[in-house]
Design a protein around this motif. Sequence first.
Motif, short mmCIF file in Angstrom:
data_model
loop_
_atom_site.label_atom_id
_atom_site.label_comp_id
_atom_site.label_asym_id
_atom_site.label_seq_id
_atom_site.Cartn_x
_atom_site.Cartn_y
_atom_site.Cartn_z
N UNK A 288 0.82 -1.21 0.00
CA UNK A 288 0.00 0.00 0.00
C UNK A 288 0.86 1.26 0.00
N UNK A 289 2.02 1.19 0.65
CA UNK A 289 2.88 2.35 0.75
C UNK A 289 3.81 2.51 -0.45
N UNK A 290 3.87 1.55 -1.35
CA UNK A 290 4.72 1.66 -2.52
C UNK A 290 5.50 0.39 -2.77
N UNK A 291 6.45 0.50 -3.68
CA UNK A 291 7.27 -0.64 -4.04
C UNK A 291 8.39 -0.82 -3.03
N UNK A 292 8.57 -2.03 -2.54
CA UNK A 292 9.60 -2.33 -1.54
C UNK A 292 10.47 -3.47 -2.05
N UNK A 293 11.74 -3.38 -1.74
CA UNK A 293 12.72 -4.41 -2.10
C UNK A 293 13.34 -4.97 -0.83
N UNK A 294 13.50 -6.28 -0.81
CA UNK A 294 14.07 -6.94 0.36
C UNK A 294 15.58 -6.74 0.37
N UNK A 295 16.09 -6.34 1.51
CA UNK A 295 17.52 -6.16 1.72
C UNK A 295 17.99 -7.18 2.74
N UNK A 296 18.99 -7.95 2.39
CA UNK A 296 19.50 -8.97 3.30
C UNK A 296 19.17 -10.37 2.82
N UNK A 297 19.60 -11.35 3.60
CA UNK A 297 19.40 -12.75 3.27
C UNK A 297 18.09 -13.24 3.88
N UNK A 298 17.26 -13.89 3.07
CA UNK A 298 16.00 -14.44 3.56
C UNK A 298 16.24 -15.79 4.23
N UNK A 299 15.33 -16.16 5.15
CA UNK A 299 15.51 -17.40 5.90
C UNK A 299 15.45 -18.62 5.00
N UNK A 300 14.65 -18.56 3.94
CA UNK A 300 14.61 -19.68 3.00
C UNK A 300 15.91 -19.85 2.25
N UNK A 301 16.53 -18.74 1.88
CA UNK A 301 17.83 -18.81 1.19
C UNK A 301 18.90 -19.36 2.12
N UNK A 302 18.86 -18.93 3.39
CA UNK A 302 19.84 -19.45 4.35
C UNK A 302 19.66 -20.95 4.55
N UNK A 303 18.42 -21.39 4.71
CA UNK A 303 18.19 -22.83 4.94
C UNK A 303 18.58 -23.65 3.72
N UNK A 304 18.39 -23.10 2.54
CA UNK A 304 18.79 -23.81 1.33
C UNK A 304 20.30 -24.00 1.27
N UNK A 305 21.05 -23.05 1.79
CA UNK A 305 22.51 -23.18 1.82
C UNK A 305 22.99 -24.16 2.89
N UNK A 306 22.26 -24.24 4.00
CA UNK A 306 22.74 -25.00 5.14
C UNK A 306 22.06 -26.36 5.31
N UNK A 307 21.07 -26.70 4.50
CA UNK A 307 20.32 -27.93 4.72
C UNK A 307 21.21 -29.17 4.65
N UNK A 308 22.04 -29.26 3.62
CA UNK A 308 22.94 -30.42 3.48
C UNK A 308 23.97 -30.46 4.60
N UNK A 309 24.47 -29.29 4.99
CA UNK A 309 25.47 -29.24 6.06
C UNK A 309 24.87 -29.70 7.38
N UNK A 310 23.63 -29.32 7.66
CA UNK A 310 22.98 -29.73 8.90
C UNK A 310 22.80 -31.26 8.93
N UNK A 311 22.38 -31.81 7.81
CA UNK A 311 22.22 -33.27 7.76
C UNK A 311 23.55 -33.99 7.93
N UNK A 312 24.59 -33.49 7.31
CA UNK A 312 25.90 -34.13 7.44
C UNK A 312 26.40 -34.05 8.87
N UNK A 313 26.19 -32.87 9.53
CA UNK A 313 26.66 -32.71 10.91
C UNK A 313 25.90 -33.63 11.86
N UNK A 314 24.62 -33.86 11.59
CA UNK A 314 23.83 -34.74 12.45
C UNK A 314 24.27 -36.19 12.29
N UNK A 315 24.40 -36.63 11.06
CA UNK A 315 24.83 -38.03 10.84
C UNK A 315 26.28 -38.25 11.26
#
Length: 467
Positions: free
Chosen positions: A409-436
């Motif tokens: 409503x206030x206008x066009x906005x652009x996201x600044x920074x890393x989104x939580x989905x992007x972070x999880x996509x980078x770390x998902x395999x690492x988390x699984x490897x660390x657990x196993x």
Amino acid sequence: MIIPDDDKKKADPATEPLIGSSSHVQVPEEAPPPSFQESLAAGAGPSTAVKNPYSYYNGNLADSDVFVPPGGEEPPPFTPYQAEFFVSGDSIISHDKHLNEDGEALYRFLLSHAETPPTFYVHLRGVHTESRTRMVSRRVNDGQYRTHHEHYTENIVDFDFPIDIGQHISSGPVHWSVPDEEPAYRGKMYREVETGEFAHAGDLEGIVQQRERRHASRTQVKMGKARRQERRDRGLPPWASLECESGPGHTGADVQHTRVLKSSQTLRQWADEYCASDKLLKEFTYENVVYGWHLVNLQLAIEAAIKSTYYTGKLTVEFKSSNSKICVRPDSQFSRMLSNKWIKLVLILLFIYPFIYLYKRFGRRGGGRWEVCGGAYALKSWRLVDPSSEPPPPFPGTAASDSRVVYTRTGTARIVGLREGEWFQQWEKTIRRAVTGRLKSTVPLKEPDETTSAAMMLDGYRPHGQF
């Protein structure tokens, strides 16, 4: 001093008046200025400057002719006041005397330490229990020792490691304050709300004008805690209003640019009020908050990734932070003793600390707490852009082709920074490897696993997240 007549006759030709017409006067041919090498050869050094300290060359004061009188060195550069402090747990604590007397010094101290963001990380821990048997020898009534089997359970740590998230903070700090209607510690040992009226008429210079405050009820305190927890779980900034965000079409950009100082007093006025108080065990707390990510959804995604490895133990996923509070307390030996956690523990075990708390709670000059402001650091934020560069769609809330752009409503906005989905996509395999791999580490992980170079050479292979 008497000037000889010979010196009077030797006047400067350039200062003599011109007599007659310009056609009868012979103007000497002007000589070119000397070169740089000729100036150095002339000996324009310190000795020359002393003999003729006001000599000019080509209309400007020569660098070598500057006269510096004794004791006229330049003053040292201005340095801000450096208050003493120490780190205890997740708090920065200071007992500096000047911070308890000067509101400006306290205000500058908070701003300087707020420039350093807190550490924010997610802690992953998995534990399972095992039943074990051991041989135990016990003495019976006849004085003989008998051995028998004893069964017991033991907790086995499968994995225990943190992942650094604070490195992705994109902006901050934003200095915020609690609203007047929000239950908070405003100088007493219990939470209060502002009534909007002044307790004393008149506004004297140099004296903080006190406002009337009312003791917050248990229902208000309970609802205030629930609102703060919900803001944290949803990744909303501390100044966001939950009532305004439940409507349709809401995005984080709608609350990103709202007023962040919702208190009737500024941060500087709160600092002046604290310094003007004569309480012996007072405390001023400035809280640093990290926001921007929906922590509940991220926690569920991490738990699902761990369970996909067929892990069946007790799983714990917690978001923690350190150096998140800045506390200022009086400069007294008793106050310093209470800041020591070991001395405080001894006082609790000896049942002495309850009497200290009663004095802080009911004593006229006992204790007082100020927890009304802080700094906010964004992992993900929204920044309004020029609408002429990106025309809005027919309906607000419709996403553009760029997933990082949203129309509100206030206008066009652009996201600044890393989104939580992007972070999880980078770390998902690492988390699984660390657990196993049953990883146990106290040092937070900072970089995820990278794709192997051998896989990149395969025809048709696409890294995770690229389509």
